[in-house]
Design an enzyme around this catalytic site. Structure first.
Site, short mmCIF file in Angstrom:
data_model
loop_
_atom_site.label_atom_id
_atom_site.label_comp_id
_atom_site.label_asym_id
_atom_site.label_seq_id
_atom_site.Cartn_x
_atom_site.Cartn_y
_atom_site.Cartn_z
N CYS A 113 0.82 -1.15 -0.02
CA CYS A 113 -0.13 0.07 -0.07
C CYS A 113 0.78 1.31 0.05
O CYS A 113 1.52 1.51 0.68
CB CYS A 113 -0.78 0.03 1.40
SG CYS A 113 -1.52 1.52 1.74
N GLU A 114 0.49 2.12 -1.10
CA GLU A 114 1.64 3.58 -0.96
C GLU A 114 1.03 4.56 -0.09
O GLU A 114 2.14 5.45 0.03
CB GLU A 114 1.45 3.91 -2.48
CG GLU A 114 0.34 4.54 -2.69
CD GLU A 114 0.21 5.11 -4.27
OE1 GLU A 114 0.81 4.58 -5.23
OE2 GLU A 114 -0.77 6.00 -4.56
N HIS A 115 0.21 4.21 0.55
CA HIS A 115 -0.14 5.30 1.57
C HIS A 115 0.18 4.95 3.13
O HIS A 115 0.44 5.89 3.90
CB HIS A 115 -1.77 5.37 1.81
CG HIS A 115 -2.43 5.83 0.73
ND1 HIS A 115 -3.34 4.98 0.27
CD2 HIS A 115 -2.03 6.63 -0.32
CE1 HIS A 115 -4.01 5.57 -0.84
NE2 HIS A 115 -3.01 6.65 -1.17
N HIS A 116 0.69 3.83 3.16
CA HIS A 116 1.21 3.28 4.54
C HIS A 116 2.51 2.26 4.49
O HIS A 116 3.05 2.15 5.52
CB HIS A 116 0.07 2.45 5.07
CG HIS A 116 -1.14 3.42 5.53
ND1 HIS A 116 -2.15 3.15 4.83
CD2 HIS A 116 -1.25 4.25 6.76
CE1 HIS A 116 -3.14 4.08 5.43
NE2 HIS A 116 -2.64 4.63 6.68
N GLN A 154 -4.79 -0.62 -4.71
CA GLN A 154 -5.50 -1.71 -5.50
C GLN A 154 -6.28 -1.36 -6.78
O GLN A 154 -6.28 -2.20 -7.86
CB GLN A 154 -6.35 -2.32 -4.53
CG GLN A 154 -6.88 -3.92 -4.96
CD GLN A 154 -7.45 -4.49 -3.91
OE1 GLN A 154 -7.29 -4.72 -2.81
NE2 GLN A 154 -8.61 -5.19 -4.67
N HIS A 182 -5.61 -5.55 3.08
CA HIS A 182 -4.74 -4.45 3.21
C HIS A 182 -4.20 -4.31 4.63
O HIS A 182 -4.90 -4.22 5.62
CB HIS A 182 -5.32 -3.24 2.92
CG HIS A 182 -5.65 -2.92 1.50
ND1 HIS A 182 -5.11 -2.15 0.54
CD2 HIS A 182 -6.33 -3.75 0.77
CE1 HIS A 182 -5.66 -2.14 -0.59
NE2 HIS A 182 -6.28 -3.30 -0.68
N CYS A 184 -2.70 -2.29 6.33
CA CYS A 184 -3.00 -0.96 6.88
C CYS A 184 -4.36 -0.81 7.59
O CYS A 184 -4.57 -0.29 8.58
CB CYS A 184 -2.73 -0.10 6.05
SG CYS A 184 -3.82 0.01 4.61
ZN LIG Z 1 -2.80 1.78 3.54
#
Ligand SMILES: [Zn+2]
Length: 225
Positions: A113-116, A154, A182, A184
């Site tokens: 996941c590119e956010h976390h 995703q 995910h 996260c």
């Molecule tokens: Zn995430």
């Protein structure tokens, strides 16, 4: 020109996991540094993070971590950022005149996941209807794996897989469904262990209800060997 976002925008994107484009956002100078140069820089960055957290990197167990993580980022889990790692597009003529849908299901997805920067783990199901060209079955797994090995959302991963196969096969008739967990979401934040995320992209004939239904029925088959 790059659009300016304020911090609230980033927070909103991060929490809701909304992707902004089907292309992975890359800098213009993304490939100016060699692989080894990137590993060297990231090694120092990882060391800095761990030291900032208060860890003693002279400890036997920790001293190799910065270089281990740097190599893993550049060569493994984010190796799909490198255009030279893209699976070659070898295709074959559809000699046996198979004109029905071909489904490659339960392709294992390991992404990030590119956010976390936490793992996304799941299954991808990919299908196409040949218009005269076919690909080796493992090519579909390789394409999934290539795009998975990037910082991802995703939705974007699903679209990138479909676009790549459409290009390779020269047909719009490609579909992909991904069902993934995910970490996260499962292991932090809301900590919902059981939830998973389903995304789909249907091209060409797969936009038609019956074709889509057929594909979805195949991926529901509980294949046991
Ligand atoms: Zn995430």
């Amino acid at each position: 020109m790059k659009m300016k976002h304020n911090i609230e925008d980033f927070e909103a994107i991060g929490n809701d996991h909304i992707g902004t484009s089907s292309d992975t956002p890359m800098r213009n100078d993304a490939f100016k540094l060699t692989t080894d140069e990137k590993i060297d820089i990231i090694k120092d960055d990882v060391r800095h993070i761990l030291e900032t957290l208060g860890l003693d990197l002279t400890d036997d167990s920790l001293k190799g971590t910065p270089s281990r993580v740097a190599k893993m980022f550049v060569k493994e889990i984010f190796g799909g950022l490198r255009p030279d790692k893209k699976p070659s597009a070898s295709t074959f003529e559809n000699k046996y005149k198979y004109g029905e849908m071909l489904v490659e299901k339960n392709i294992t997805v390991y992404s990030t996941c590119e956010h976390h920067l936490l793992p996304i783990v799941g299954k991808a199901h990919v299908a196409y209807i040949s218009n005269g060209t076919v690909v080796g079955l493992s090519k579909m797994n390789r394409i999934v794996d290539y795009y998975a090995k990037r910082p991802q959302v995703q939705e974007r991963l699903t679209i990138q897989i479909v676009k790549e196969l459409q290009e390779v096969l020269g047909t719009e008739d490609v579909a992909c469904v991904i069902d993934a967990k995910h970490l996260c979401v499962n292991s932090r934040g809301i900590r919902d262990v059981d939830s998973s995320t389903v995304t789909s992209e249907f091209g060409g004939k797969f936009k038609e209800k019956e074709t889509r239904r057929e594909f979805l029925d195949y991926i529901k088959l509980d294949t046991q060997f």
